[in-house]
Design an enzyme around this catalytic site. Sequence first.
Site, PDB file in Angstrom:
ATOM      1  N   HIS B  14       0.859  -1.191   0.000  1.00 60.94           N
ATOM      2  CA  HIS B  14       0.000   0.000   0.000  1.00 60.94           C
ATOM      3  C   HIS B  14       0.892   1.237   0.000  1.00 60.94           C
ATOM      4  CE1 HIS B  14      -0.297   1.417   4.483  1.00 60.94           C
ATOM      5  NE2 HIS B  14       0.891   0.941   4.243  1.00 60.94           N
ATOM      6  N   CYS B  23       6.029   6.581   4.147  1.00 55.54           N
ATOM      7  CA  CYS B  23       4.800   5.845   3.836  1.00 55.54           C
ATOM      8  C   CYS B  23       4.173   6.280   2.519  1.00 55.54           C
ATOM      9  CB  CYS B  23       3.773   6.018   4.956  1.00 55.54           C
ATOM     10  SG  CYS B  23       4.345   5.345   6.522  1.00 55.54           S
ATOM     11  N   HIS B  27       5.017   0.345  -0.443  1.00 54.79           N
ATOM     12  CA  HIS B  27       5.776  -0.542   0.423  1.00 54.79           C
ATOM     13  C   HIS B  27       4.793  -1.630   0.865  1.00 54.79           C
ATOM     14  CE1 HIS B  27       3.816   2.312   3.121  1.00 54.79           C
ATOM     15  NE2 HIS B  27       3.929   1.419   4.078  1.00 54.79           N
ATOM     16  N   HIS B  29       3.401  -4.687   4.057  1.00 55.89           N
ATOM     17  CA  HIS B  29       3.359  -5.161   5.432  1.00 55.89           C
ATOM     18  C   HIS B  29       2.730  -6.542   5.441  1.00 55.89           C
ATOM     19  CE1 HIS B  29       4.058  -1.122   7.037  1.00 55.89           C
ATOM     20  NE2 HIS B  29       3.100  -0.661   6.275  1.00 55.89           N
ATOM     21  N   HIS B  71      -1.808 -10.401  -1.131  1.00 58.61           N
ATOM     22  CA  HIS B  71      -0.937 -10.443  -2.305  1.00 58.61           C
ATOM     23  C   HIS B  71      -1.419  -9.537  -3.425  1.00 58.61           C
ATOM     24  CE1 HIS B  71       1.256 -13.576  -0.302  1.00 58.61           C
ATOM     25  NE2 HIS B  71       2.146 -13.558  -1.260  1.00 58.61           N
ATOM     26  N   GLU B 129      -0.388  -3.243  11.796  1.00 61.10           N
ATOM     27  CA  GLU B 129       0.341  -2.922  10.570  1.00 61.10           C
ATOM     28  C   GLU B 129       1.766  -3.462  10.678  1.00 61.10           C
ATOM     29  OE1 GLU B 129      -0.515   0.892   8.435  1.00 61.10           O
ATOM     30  OE2 GLU B 129       1.561   1.277   9.007  1.00 61.10           O
TER      31      GLU B 129
END
Lengths: 140, 140, 140, 140, 140, 140
Positions: B14, B23, B27, B29, B71, B129
Amino acid sequence: MFYLKTEASFDAAHFLEGYDGKCRNIHGHRWRVTAQIRGEKLNEGRQTRGMLVDFGDLREILEIFCRELDHCLIYETGSLKPATLQAFREENFRVCEVDFRPTAENFAFYFYQKLKEEGLDVHRVEVYETPNNCAAYEED
Amino acid sequence: MFYLKTEASFDAAHFLEGYDGKCRNIHGHRWRVTAQIRGEKLNEGRQTRGMLVDFGDLREILEIFCRELDHCLIYETGSLKPATLQAFREENFRVCEVDFRPTAENFAFYFYQKLKEEGLDVHRVEVYETPNNCAAYEED
Amino acid sequence: MFYLKTEASFDAAHFLEGYDGKCRNIHGHRWRVTAQIRGEKLNEGRQTRGMLVDFGDLREILEIFCRELDHCLIYETGSLKPATLQAFREENFRVCEVDFRPTAENFAFYFYQKLKEEGLDVHRVEVYETPNNCAAYEED
Amino acid sequence: MFYLKTEASFDAAHFLEGYDGKCRNIHGHRWRVTAQIRGEKLNEGRQTRGMLVDFGDLREILEIFCRELDHCLIYETGSLKPATLQAFREENFRVCEVDFRPTAENFAFYFYQKLKEEGLDVHRVEVYETPNNCAAYEED
Amino acid sequence: MFYLKTEASFDAAHFLEGYDGKCRNIHGHRWRVTAQIRGEKLNEGRQTRGMLVDFGDLREILEIFCRELDHCLIYETGSLKPATLQAFREENFRVCEVDFRPTAENFAFYFYQKLKEEGLDVHRVEVYETPNNCAAYEED
Amino acid sequence: MFYLKTEASFDAAHFLEGYDGKCRNIHGHRWRVTAQIRGEKLNEGRQTRGMLVDFGDLREILEIFCRELDHCLIYETGSLKPATLQAFREENFRVCEVDFRPTAENFAFYFYQKLKEEGLDVHRVEVYETPNNCAAYEED
């Protein structure tokens, strides 16, 4: 033989070009990296007497390498079309190009080499792609 | 009051459009989602006697919602230029458009609503997160 | 050398026949099993380039073996009286007979053999009987 | 080769004399110690058939050694002034004197020797000073 | 209601004056602190849209408070004899005096107040003295 | 309001009579139980000043209750045929009869009542049947 192990992590996106399955899409993980060095004898100097390496120093080196890959999209050279790279530039997204397919195995090898180049006697590097899936690299 | 809590996770990419900081880049998580439902009384039927809901059923519902986001690259409507979306299509990347900024807080609200729509008496949803950063949503 | 490690688990009951202590009673654990394979070189094919084995494949094999032992009572051949086995049949309980005393050590060996028979270059199998008690098996 | 691993922990204070940094102050940690023993063959006796060593026995030995260091201040011989030791006596503080600098590396070696003296075939001892910082000792 | 939770930790020594038991000695722990804030609505500004507070900001505040107590001996006013304090000064040990008995309960209250003074709508603070022992404080 | 939370665990077998699914078989889990008590004010006495309850005391109570169920087969009254109970007696298996279906929800209620009967102001009891599946009970 003494060993010292520490860990760091990074949150990055990646994808596997040419993979038939969900990993072919841009997705992301929290990558957890553990580095383990070794040595026959502990230091004798005043500052690090009784240590192999100062935990703080080992961790800082590992964190620097992790930070380079943190919060970006990691992609293999040649795995994205020029138009896609151009689109990323126009969005001002920071991306990280690597010359290997970004699998956990290749990341383990990558960090192993980076730590070795720092003069450390690296024993093993582990890269957890997910809490249960881990790749490792060792030499000799 | 009885509570039942289970969890599922998804590995996604995201970015936060308009954010001044790391952010803002694509990137990823491992998002860990916990769902907690509640009820005054336990069931009496043969199959689920002494249960609030069957763990297996609660988990399956949560996993279905997580799988939808797993994914892929999650992006907010309007946060990507048309050329970027076109580039993703040409790369055959699966992307997930959501009508909210993809923060942990908004994901907590998102999963809360989805579970509520299933008729569950949802007490709290938590979204991790990272292992240490968690957002939660509760009603009443 | 590259290594790949994954894990799976099963929730089963067992007991140790002839043991003088609390383990002689039917009780249960969540057994956590980790499997580690190794290889000198990573694959070069399109699908699994840069991998030792696909994580998904390794995990599926391990999960199949764990599922066989999940949610049942595991007992060693000859450790239960015929009347007890008869009672279990009349209760319609699924039980799993194994030809070894069901200790963590023997389970580590058991999974090691099963994975080897699949053609995997197994390095080590660990079986956690509790979060702090782990047995492992390695060869050569 | 079979391996058996267990762990114990202790909550103690320490400091590193002569260290230029925050570790020079009296501070504390939860020290987590894992011990791993090995053996070619499993036992055949009635009680421990199919075991390397009884988990309970291994754990008890490790816990005894950890308890000796639990809830005290550990200091190296010669690292405190006589007046400080005198002050501790007057406060009735229990302190533990060790003949090594109390680093994680030295504790790993310390527990390794203690376990070896018990006649165990010790493979590796790990000492976690913090959840991410671990020192280990192995022989041969 | 939305909640945001983050955590930080510190490694410190302490003791409980007047306690009859092992906690009366100088010993240490890794103290894990979790802070949870709440809010009815998420922000709307460009930078923190869809957030309660920026995770990074909340974490930094908590880490600053934890750092003040990290790697030192924490003691309650009046719980050490003047000669002991003098001995610490001569050893150049950094010590932290607090005006409460340093129990997990009091630390929970302490961090709650510190975070509230920062203008945060604090919901709950938890302090783990050990992985299994946790004290918490909430207001309303 | 102050809260104090501790945990204990037990390794037991159980089964759910009348359940159509894998839980109907005798199987086992590591049951992790957390107990949370509360109080408006901390103690003022010499021994427990600044505490709600001594962690050690709370933990000991919880551990006693867990130990009663540890390393046995837990079954609901009436869920086993007389011949099965007779077979268990002849095997010398220790079994624990409870007057409720042994679900995580019912165990949460069970421990809540037991702790309340000890005079504790119990806030919440959680029972983890597996690392991800948790039932809780609260009153007020």
